[in-house]
Scaffold this active site. Structure first.
Site, PDB file in Angstrom:
ATOM      1  N   ARG A   1      30.324  44.337  38.913  1.00 57.53           N
ATOM      2  CA  ARG A   1      31.385  44.457  39.922  1.00 57.53           C
ATOM      3  C   ARG A   1      30.956  45.351  41.087  1.00 57.53           C
ATOM      4  NH1 ARG A   1      36.822  44.729  36.126  1.00 57.53           N
ATOM      5  NH2 ARG A   1      37.481  42.577  36.507  1.00 57.53           N
TER       6      ARG A   1
ATOM      7  N   LYS B   1      41.895  41.071  25.153  1.00 62.39           N
ATOM      8  CA  LYS B   1      43.139  41.443  25.849  1.00 62.39           C
ATOM      9  C   LYS B   1      44.097  40.255  25.830  1.00 62.39           C
ATOM     10  CE  LYS B   1      40.989  44.385  29.441  1.00 62.39           C
ATOM     11  NZ  LYS B   1      40.819  44.340  30.904  1.00 62.39           N
TER      12      LYS B   1
ATOM     13  N   GLY C   1      35.859  40.525  33.963  1.00 65.13           N
ATOM     14  CA  GLY C   1      34.888  41.604  33.844  1.00 65.13           C
ATOM     15  C   GLY C   1      34.081  41.488  32.558  1.00 65.13           C
TER      16      GLY C   1
ATOM     17  N   GLY D   1      42.110  38.465  34.760  1.00 64.08           N
ATOM     18  CA  GLY D   1      43.533  38.175  34.949  1.00 64.08           C
ATOM     19  C   GLY D   1      43.787  37.559  36.313  1.00 64.08           C
TER      20      GLY D   1
HETATM   21  C1  3PG Z   1      40.425  44.188  35.237  1.00 64.96           C
HETATM   22  O1  3PG Z   1      39.392  44.688  34.792  1.00 64.96           O
HETATM   23  O2  3PG Z   1      41.078  43.356  34.603  1.00 64.96           O
HETATM   24  C2  3PG Z   1      40.866  44.579  36.605  1.00 64.96           C
HETATM   25  O3  3PG Z   1      40.068  45.600  37.120  1.00 64.96           O
HETATM   26  C3  3PG Z   1      42.321  44.983  36.595  1.00 64.96           C
HETATM   27  O4  3PG Z   1      42.505  46.007  35.672  1.00 64.96           O
HETATM   28  P1  3PG Z   1      43.851  46.043  34.826  1.00 64.96           P
HETATM   29  O5  3PG Z   1      43.850  44.824  33.948  1.00 64.96           O
HETATM   30  O6  3PG Z   1      43.782  47.333  34.034  1.00 64.96           O
HETATM   31  O7  3PG Z   1      44.989  46.043  35.799  1.00 64.96           O
HETATM   32 MG    MG Z   2      42.770  42.949  33.354  1.00 66.47          MG
END
Ligand code: 3PG
Ligand code: MG
Length: 394
Positions: free
Chosen positions: A34, A199, A350, A374
């Site tokens: 990133r 996640k 990521g 996301g």
């Molecule tokens: C990610 O890694 O998904 C983005 O940087 C956003 O982070 P977050 O999901 O904690 O909002």
């Molecule tokens: Mg995220």
């Protein structure tokens, strides 16, 4: 979309919202994908004599200063990659940051501390976010949105700041939107979506609209467990978001027969460790004291075959704990199938980007590697990202 190519920046203070949310390992950047993805915009701005202020978040520190989530190591890595000094005053909108910005000249770069050390960044309260956004915006003449991976968040630095000032997209955001648009209209079919990762809650509501858009949805990683439980199977000690089981059952009902494909075999072990004895079991025979850490070889072959004959593939989320060699095969198989076929392929997220780099894939072998997980998932569902909506229209 207006970009940095459309505006004068020389001598101006330019606030760049980047997504530098990278994995750390013992205080060092473990994957700098990133950061590298942010270089085209930052190099261009410094080259054109802007005074650049970079702001970003790291992890989810919960609105208070927690130095385990400091952006200091990221600033150091950015300095190496840019080949120029990055000043890191260690606060966000306080005295030290103000002084560093005031002292900066054309071509200089200042990086602010983790935006999420301030609870206002992610607040649901418009006033609270607005106040913080005013402070962030005040030293800057121009805002550049380049943190694609965070643009699905209605956060102060993503949404409220650009509403307050002249705001344009950076090159990363421009490239992301250009590539991801190909997954929102005139999609080359069959369109296969591969979803995995840990996640689960963040991504689960994507299924509703993906069922309407994709021909096949292949599910691996921890994402598969609520579905297996919804089918009446037992998942042992696997990472399970139990609250998602009802939703999983609804999605299975909503989908056409066979549209959602689940793993039929699983690699299990007693714990998440590289040296834990592991074996492959059928998905309906996960022992009570074992956890699933990868999809099994039969599932990997089936997923690879579906990917290999697709016209378009979108992949978000590893199939297993790829960081540990014994549990990387499922993720590797999907990656190989994506790079070997004739489909337009997009990898999002990521972790997924880090996975393909860690497993030695050439990023150029994919159609597009998105920095957003996301964010890309919301974009391909046709949703409006708050960070994009807030930018000035051209
Ligand atoms: C990610 O890694 O998904 C983005 O940087 C956003 O982070 P977050 O999901 O904690 O909002
Ligand atoms: Mg995220």
């Amino acid at each position: 979309m207006k970009t940095i190519g459309d505006v004068a920046v020389e001598g101006r203070c330019v606030l760049v919202r980047a997504d530098l949310n990278v994995p750390l390992d013992n205080g060092r950047v473990a994957d700098d994908g990133r950061i590298r993805a942010s270089l085209p915009t930052l190099t261009e701005l410094t080259g054109r004599g802007a005074r650049v202020v970079v702001c970003a978040h790291l992890g989810r520190p919960g609105g208070r200063e927690d130095l385990r989530y400091s952006l200091a190591p990221v600033a150091a890595r950015l300095a190496q990659l840019l080949g120029r000094e990055v000043s890191f005053p260690g606060d966000i909108t306080g005295q030290a940051a103000r002084a560093a910005i005031a002292a900066s000249g054309p071509g200089d770069v200042v990086m602010l501390e983790n935006l999420r050390f301030n609870q206002a960044e992610t607040s649901k309260d418009d006033m609270s976010r607005g106040y913080f956004a005013d402070e962030l915006a005040s030293p800057a003449d121009l805002y550049v949105a380049d943190g694609f991976g965070a643009m699905h968040r209605r956060h102060a630095s993503v949404y409220d700041v650009p509403l307050r000032m002249v705001s344009v997209a950076g090159y990363l955001v421009q490239a992301e939107v250009g590539a991801l648009r190909r997954l929102t209209a005139e999609i080359r079919r069959p369109y296969v979506v591969v979803l995995g990762g840990a996640k689960v809650a963040d991504k689960f509501d994507a299924f509703g609209s993906l069922i309407a858009r994709a021909d096949r949805i292949l599910v691996g990683g921890a994402m598969a467990f609520p579905f297996l439980v919804a089918r009446g199977l037992k998942t042992g000690t696997s990472l399970l978001e139990a609250s998602q089981v009802d939703a999983a059952a609804r999605y299975l009902e909503q989908a056409a027969p066979g549209q959602i494909e689940l793993p039929s075999d699983i690699v299990v072990a007693a714990g998440m460790a590289a040296d834990a004895p592991h074996r492959v079991v059928p998905a309906d025979a996960i022992p009570a004291d074992q956890m699933g850490l990868d999809i099994g070889p039969e599932s990997a072959a089936r997923f690879a075959a579906a990917v290999g004959t697709a016209g378009t593939v979108f992949w978000n989320g590893p199939m297993g704990v790829f960081e540990l060699t014994p549990f990387a095969a499922g993720t590797r198989a999907v990656g190989q199938a994506m790079t070997g076929g004739g489909a337009f392929t997009v990898v999002g997220g990521g972790d997924t980007g880090a996975a393909i780099r860690a497993l030695g894939f050439d990023e150029k072998a994919f159609g597009h590697v998105s920095t957003g997980g996301g964010a890309s998932l919301e974009f391909i569902q046709g949703r409006t990202l708050p960070g994009l909506a807030a930018l000035d229209a051209s």
